[in-house]
Design an enzyme around this catalytic site. Structure first.
Site, mmCIF file in Angstrom:
data_model
loop_
_atom_site.group_PDB
_atom_site.id
_atom_site.type_symbol
_atom_site.label_atom_id
_atom_site.label_comp_id
_atom_site.label_asym_id
_atom_site.label_seq_id
_atom_site.Cartn_x
_atom_site.Cartn_y
_atom_site.Cartn_z
ATOM 1 N N ARG A 131 2.960 2.689 9.063
ATOM 2 C CA ARG A 131 2.286 3.510 10.084
ATOM 3 C C ARG A 131 3.274 4.199 11.029
ATOM 4 N NH1 ARG A 131 -1.640 -0.333 9.141
ATOM 5 N NH2 ARG A 131 -3.713 0.523 8.802
ATOM 6 N N HIS B 213 9.649 -3.484 3.021
ATOM 7 C CA HIS B 213 9.143 -3.748 1.664
ATOM 8 C C HIS B 213 10.301 -4.058 0.708
ATOM 9 C CE1 HIS B 213 5.806 -0.971 3.088
ATOM 10 N NE2 HIS B 213 5.143 -2.041 2.719
ATOM 11 N N GLN C 71 -10.236 -2.389 2.804
ATOM 12 C CA GLN C 71 -9.689 -3.106 3.974
ATOM 13 C C GLN C 71 -9.548 -2.219 5.208
ATOM 14 O OE1 GLN C 71 -5.824 -4.013 1.868
ATOM 15 N NE2 GLN C 71 -4.979 -3.814 3.925
ATOM 16 N N LEU D 93 6.657 3.068 1.363
ATOM 17 C CA LEU D 93 7.601 1.943 1.427
ATOM 18 C C LEU D 93 8.746 2.201 2.402
ATOM 19 C CD1 LEU D 93 7.875 1.031 -2.373
ATOM 20 C CD2 LEU D 93 6.252 0.188 -0.668
ATOM 21 N N HIS D 94 9.171 1.126 3.048
ATOM 22 C CA HIS D 94 10.325 1.169 3.954
ATOM 23 C C HIS D 94 11.193 -0.043 3.628
ATOM 24 C CE1 HIS D 94 8.076 -1.923 6.008
ATOM 25 N NE2 HIS D 94 7.047 -1.112 6.125
ATOM 26 N N MET E 227 0.847 -1.195 0.000
ATOM 27 C CA MET E 227 0.000 0.000 0.000
ATOM 28 C C MET E 227 0.886 1.250 0.000
ATOM 29 S SD MET E 227 -3.425 -0.958 2.007
ATOM 30 C CE MET E 227 -2.855 -0.730 3.668
#
Ligand code: PAF
Length: 284
Positions: free
Chosen positions: A191, A37, A61, A33-34, A30
């Protein structure tokens, strides 16, 4: 990296690669990105000729509208990171592209108990939304290999079940990659970008609590350990949804340590407004 916004164009391109017998790896995300990922992209690149990443903040979702509205969007940085990692294809569809008939639920996925416990219980409808989007994405990309992060352990189980339900078990193999952590133990998550300085300082308490559980296996009963873990988190101001110690094959609560090899601890808790989840296998 080639960017596709339309499913049809992506499918035509992927068909050509399949004709050349090239193996396809797929990393659905989703965005925001970090390195977690990127570790999935790297895992895919190791064994596939082509790696496809999708970025789609899936509205179906989110059981909480505010969570959806505040979900971090960092598309420019995401593209740079993917290019640097050597990702071959980015699929960046619109909501209309994925849900041409609107967001109404057309099909119910029978996820059994997985939908009633832990994340399923605390986030009603969440896994139906995950299944809706992953079903569509898999049918567009039709990868040989699918890469998922262990941080969302229950989601990995749900998607494994989904793949059975939609008849792709023989076609798509799932690889679950270990959770990447910050230096202080905090599990990498999109998050985390929403945590303010204070919340960020508190956030590693989840990892510390999981480590505390792990170091007390066989010494303290699972039920007392669960209670102590909740106390630890509440002491630093978390609102706890659950601390579970469970069989990793079924996610059923365990009450003694006899079959401990497959045991996993899972936590979901709020650091103020931000809901964080994490898990840890209790035996190496
Ligand atoms: O884990 C996520 O980022 C999402 O749930 C997924 C699998 C990309 C489906 O939207």
């Amino acid at each position: 990296m080639i960017l596709f916004k339309k499913a049809g164009a992506l499918q035509i391109w992927l068909d050509k690669q399949r004709e050349k017998s090239l193996k396809l790896g797929f990393v659905p995300t989703m965005g925001a990105l970090h390195n977690g990922h990127i570790s999935l992209i790297n895992a895919s690149k190791k064994v596939n000729h082509i790696t496809v990443c999708s970025i789609f903040v899936n509205p179906t979702q989110f059981n909480n509208a505010a969570d959806f509205d505040k979900y971090p969007i960092t598309i420019k940085q995401d593209i740079l990171q993917l290019e640097k990692a050597g990702c071959d294809v980015l699929f960046l569809p619109s909501v209309e592209e994925i849900y041409p008939n609107g967001l109404t639920i057309e099909k119910k996925y029978d996820l059994g108990n997985l939908e009633k416990i832990l994340e399923g219980a605390f986030r009603p409808g969440h896994y139906q939304g995950v299944c809706m989007v992953v079903d569509r994405l898999l049918n567009i990309v039709m990868p040989d290999n699918l890469y998922l992060g262990q941080k969302d352990f229950q989601q990995c189980m749900v998607i494994t079940k989904l793949i059975e339900l939609i008849g792709l078990k023989e076609k798509v193999a799932i690889t679950i990659c270990s959770t990447l952590r910050e230096k202080d133990g905090l599990a990498m998550s999109s998050r985390n970008m929403r945590l303010n300085e204070n919340e960020r300082r508190n956030a590693p308490a989840i990892f510390q609590t999981l480590s505390f559980i792990k170091s007390n296996v066989d010494k303290i009963s699972p039920s007392f350990l669960r209670k102590q873990a909740v106390d630890m988190l509440e002491e630093v101001g978390f609102k706890v949804d659950y601390v579970e110690i469970a069989d990793s094959a079924t996610l059923k609560t365990i009450e003694d340590w006899t079959d401990s090899k497959k045991t996993i601890a899972l936590i979901a808790a709020y650091d103020n407004e931000i809901r964080l989840i994490d898990n840890m296998f209790l035996f190496d």
